[in-house]
Design an enzyme around this catalytic site. Structure first.
Site, PDB file in Angstrom:
ATOM      1  N   ARG A  67      54.257  32.406  38.973  1.00  0.00           N
ATOM      2  CA  ARG A  67      53.528  33.675  38.919  1.00  0.00           C
ATOM      3  C   ARG A  67      53.499  34.252  37.508  1.00  0.00           C
ATOM      4  O   ARG A  67      52.647  35.056  37.158  1.00  0.00           O
ATOM      5  CB  ARG A  67      54.148  34.669  39.908  1.00  0.00           C
ATOM      6  CG  ARG A  67      53.147  35.671  40.425  1.00  0.00           C
ATOM      7  CD  ARG A  67      53.744  36.614  41.446  1.00  0.00           C
ATOM      8  NE  ARG A  67      54.825  37.360  40.866  1.00  0.00           N
ATOM      9  CZ  ARG A  67      56.000  37.571  41.458  1.00  0.00           C
ATOM     10  NH1 ARG A  67      56.250  37.076  42.636  1.00  0.00           N
ATOM     11  NH2 ARG A  67      56.924  38.268  40.845  1.00  0.00           N
ATOM     12  N   TYR A 120      29.504  46.275  36.526  1.00  0.00           N
ATOM     13  CA  TYR A 120      29.553  45.474  37.766  1.00  0.00           C
ATOM     14  C   TYR A 120      30.035  46.360  38.928  1.00  0.00           C
ATOM     15  O   TYR A 120      31.080  47.017  38.823  1.00  0.00           O
ATOM     16  CB  TYR A 120      30.512  44.302  37.527  1.00  0.00           C
ATOM     17  CG  TYR A 120      30.751  43.410  38.718  1.00  0.00           C
ATOM     18  CD1 TYR A 120      29.701  42.771  39.370  1.00  0.00           C
ATOM     19  CD2 TYR A 120      32.043  43.191  39.180  1.00  0.00           C
ATOM     20  CE1 TYR A 120      29.936  41.938  40.456  1.00  0.00           C
ATOM     21  CE2 TYR A 120      32.289  42.350  40.258  1.00  0.00           C
ATOM     22  CZ  TYR A 120      31.219  41.740  40.896  1.00  0.00           C
ATOM     23  OH  TYR A 120      31.465  40.917  41.962  1.00  0.00           O
ATOM     24  N   ASP A 192      33.481  43.573  29.533  1.00  0.00           N
ATOM     25  CA  ASP A 192      33.226  42.432  30.407  1.00  0.00           C
ATOM     26  C   ASP A 192      32.234  41.550  29.637  1.00  0.00           C
ATOM     27  O   ASP A 192      31.075  41.912  29.439  1.00  0.00           O
ATOM     28  CB  ASP A 192      32.635  42.926  31.732  1.00  0.00           C
ATOM     29  CG  ASP A 192      32.448  41.798  32.734  1.00  0.00           C
ATOM     30  OD1 ASP A 192      32.130  40.678  32.304  1.00  0.00           O
ATOM     31  OD2 ASP A 192      32.606  42.053  33.942  1.00  0.00           O
ATOM     32  N   LYS A 217      32.010  32.103  36.687  1.00  0.00           N
ATOM     33  CA  LYS A 217      30.599  31.891  36.362  1.00  0.00           C
ATOM     34  C   LYS A 217      30.438  30.682  35.426  1.00  0.00           C
ATOM     35  O   LYS A 217      30.672  29.568  35.835  1.00  0.00           O
ATOM     36  CB  LYS A 217      30.031  33.170  35.749  1.00  0.00           C
ATOM     37  CG  LYS A 217      30.310  34.435  36.595  1.00  0.00           C
ATOM     38  CD  LYS A 217      29.596  34.368  37.927  1.00  0.00           C
ATOM     39  CE  LYS A 217      29.676  35.630  38.749  1.00  0.00           C
ATOM     40  NZ  LYS A 217      30.986  36.032  39.226  1.00  0.00           N
TER      41      LYS A 217
HETATM   42  C1  PLP Z   1      29.725  40.813  35.431  1.00  0.00           C
HETATM   43  C2  PLP Z   1      30.792  40.437  36.399  1.00  0.00           C
HETATM   44  N1  PLP Z   1      32.070  40.784  36.112  1.00  0.00           N
HETATM   45  C3  PLP Z   1      33.075  40.496  36.957  1.00  0.00           C
HETATM   46  C4  PLP Z   1      32.842  39.854  38.145  1.00  0.00           C
HETATM   47  C5  PLP Z   1      33.977  39.597  39.090  1.00  0.00           C
HETATM   48  O1  PLP Z   1      34.351  38.260  39.023  1.00  0.00           O
HETATM   49  P1  PLP Z   1      34.976  37.461  40.264  1.00  0.00           P
HETATM   50  O2  PLP Z   1      33.898  37.341  41.286  1.00  0.00           O
HETATM   51  O3  PLP Z   1      35.392  36.174  39.626  1.00  0.00           O
HETATM   52  O4  PLP Z   1      36.126  38.247  40.773  1.00  0.00           O
HETATM   53  C6  PLP Z   1      31.539  39.447  38.478  1.00  0.00           C
HETATM   54  C7  PLP Z   1      31.264  38.718  39.740  1.00  0.00           C
HETATM   55  O5  PLP Z   1      30.150  38.528  40.148  1.00  0.00           O
HETATM   56  C8  PLP Z   1      30.483  39.771  37.582  1.00  0.00           C
HETATM   57  O6  PLP Z   1      29.210  39.443  37.857  1.00  0.00           O
END
Ligand code: PLP
Length: 404
Positions: A67, A120, A192, A217
Site C-alpha cells: 500500500r 471534470y 488535471d 485514458k
Molecule cells: C478529465 C478527467 N479527469 C479525471 C478523470 C477520472 O479518472 P478515472 O476515471 O481514471 O478515475 C476522468 C475520467 O473520465 C477525466 O475525464
C-alpha cells in the site's frame, strides 16, 4: 538500459527514448527486457536490526508493504516523474483516487478553493458531497478569468484547481498567469493534465505545483485498466505522500505493468490520435450540418494561441455541435455510427462518442452556465483509418439530416 555504465544527460534525452529505456535495470532482472511484475502485499525484513533501522529512520527500506510502494509501480512512477519534469510521482488505482489524494493532502477545514467551472464532473461532485462537509469553500471561475484571478482570492484561498484543456467544451486556462499569482500568494496550484498527457504539456515547467492524470485514458491506451498519477514539486508531494498510504488507493502491479506497456507506444499512438483528430475536426468544420467544432488545435478555436503557447501538441478528444434538430434525429445520428462506440471514457485505441445532452442531465442551469447543449457530441478519435471514420460520420450526418 543495456547496463548501468552509460552516463547520459537526461535533460537531453527525448521523451520517446526515455520511455523505452530510462530506469529499466535489465541486468538486475536476468537481462529480461521487461520488468518483473512483483506480486507481494508485504516485503519481509531479514532480521530484527533491519526492521528497527527502518522504523527509526536510520536506514529506510525501499519497500515494506504494497500500500505504500511496490517495485513494478515504482518504475511507472519514475518514468512519469521524468516526463513531467517532477522530482516525485505517485501512481494510484484511478484518476479520481489521484485527485482525492491531492485534495486530502493539501486542504484543511476552513480553506477556500478556486476551481475552473468546466472541471471534470465528479470533481465538482466531490467538492459538494465531501469537502463542503469539512468546511472547505469552493468558488468556480470561467477559464477567461484565469489571466487574473486576483479579484476572486480570499485570505483563506489554499488551492487553485485547473483542467486545461477542459474535456467537455475544451476551454483553456492561462497556466503561466495562474502559477505566477499563486506563487506570489503562497497558494497551491494543481492541474488535471489528462488531455495533453505528460508528453504534450509539462505544467511544472510553467510554475504549476501538481500535475494529475487519469492514466486510464491515453497512458494505458487500450481501455483495459484504471490508473491515476500525481506528479509535483517536492513540497507539494510531501503533503500528498502523507495521505497516500492512508487513503489506500494503491495500484495493482499487473495494472502498473500494462501501463508501462502502454507508455512505450504513447509517443507513436498520440501522433496518430493527433493527426486523425485534427483531420476529422477540419472535415466536420466544413460540413453544413455542423455549427461549431471545439478542438484546441484548430486555428478557429478561441484560445488556440494561448493553448499553443503552453501545450506542444494535441490529443484526439474534441466536441462539436450540430444544427438543432429533434431527439429522433440525434438518435438516428448516434445509431448510424458503425465505428464509434458509445461510452464515457476516452484515450483508447478505439473511437468513442458521448452525447453531451446527458451531461449534468436535469440541471439545466448548470448546463447553460457550462455552455452545454443537446446538440453537442464529444468524440475520442481512435487509431482507425481516419478516412473510414469520416465516411462513418458522413453516413450518420446524412441520417441526422433525413430524420424529422
Ligand atoms: C478529465 C478527467 N479527469 C479525471 C478523470 C477520472 O479518472 P478515472 O476515471 O481514471 O478515475 C476522468 C475520467 O473520465 C477525466 O475525464
Amino acid at each position: 538500459m543495456k547496463n548501468s555504465n552509460h552516463e547520459l544527460d537526461l535533460a537531453l534525452l527525448s521523451d520517446a527514448t526515455a520511455l523505452a529505456h530510462l530506469f529499466d535495470d535489465r541486468q538486475s532482472q536476468h537481462g529480461a527486457v521487461n520488468p518483473p511484475v512483483v506480486h507481494a502485499s508485504l516485503f519481509a525484513y531479514p532480521d530484527y536490526e533491519t526492521w528497527k533501522a527502518n522504523v527509526t529512520g536510520e536506514k529506510r527500506r525501499a519497500f515494506t508493504y504494497h500500500r505504500s510502494g511496490n517495485p513494478t509501480v515504482k518504475l511507472l512512477e519514475q518514468k512519469i516523474a521524468h516526463l513531467e519534469h517532477a522530482p516525485d510521482c505517485i501512481a494510484s488505482s484511478s484518476g479520481m483516487s489521484a485527485i482525492s489524494m491531492v485534495l486530502f493532502g493539501l486542504l484543511e477545514a476552513g480553506d477556500h478553493v478556486l476551481c475552473v467551472k468546466t472541471v471534470y464532473g465528479p470533481v465538482r461532485a466531490m467538492f459538494a458531497s465531501i469537502f463542503s462537509k469539512f468546511g472547505v469553500e469552493i468558488t468556480y471561475f470561467d477559464s477567461e478569468q484565469s489571466t487574473d484571478l486576483s479579484p476572486l482570492l480570499r485570505d483563506n484561498t489554499k488551492l487553485i484547481y485547473l483542467e486545461s484543456p477542459s474535456t467537455g467544451v475544451f476551454e483553456i486556462q492561462d497556466l503561466r498567469a495562474v502559477a505566477k499569482l499563486a506563487r506570489e500568494r503562497n497558494i497551491w496550484t494543481a492541474i488535471d493534465n489528462t488531455w495533453a498527457t505528460p508528453l504534450y504539456q509539462k505544467p511544472l515547467d510553467l510554475g504549476i505545483d501538481i500535475s494529475i492524470h487519469s492514466g486510464t485514458k491515453y497512458i494505458a491506451g487500450h481501455s483495459d485498466l484504471m490508473l491515476g498519477l500525481v506528479a509535483g514539486t517536492e513540497d507539494a508531494m510531501k503533503l500528498v505522500r502523507r495521505v497516500y498510504s492512508q487513503l489506500g488507493a494503491s495500484l495493482a502491479p499487473d495494472d502498473a505493468y500494462l501501463a508501462l506497456r502502454g507508455l512505450r507506444t504513447l509517443p507513436l499512438r498520440l501522433k496518430r490520435h493527433e493527426a486523425s483528430a485534427l483531420e476529422i475536426a477540419q472535415w466536420l468544420e466544413a460540413h453544413p450540418m455542423v455549427t461549431e467544432v471545439m478542438h484546441p488545435g484548430l486555428h478557429s478555436f478561441e484560445g488556440h494561441q494561448l493553448h499553443r503557447s503552453q501545450c506542444s501538441g494535441d490529443s484526439g478528444l474534441f466536441s462539436f455541435s450540430l444544427q438543432a434538430r429533434s431527439e429522433a434525429a440525434r438518435a438516428a445520428f448516434v445509431n448510424s455510427l458503425a465505428f464509434f462506440s458509445l461510452g464515457y471514457s476516452w484515450g483508447g485505441y478505439e473511437s468513442l462518442l458521448s452525447p453531451l445532452a446527458f451531461s449534468y442531465y436535469g440541471n439545466d442551469e448548470l448546463r447553460q452556465d457550462l455552455g452545454l447543449s443537446d446538440h453537442m457530441f464529444r468524440v475520442s478519435i481512435g487509431l482507425e483509418e481516419p478516412a473510414d471514420l469520416i465516411a462513418d460520420l458522413e453516413r450518420a450526418l446524412d441520417a441526422y439530416k433525413q430524420t424529422d
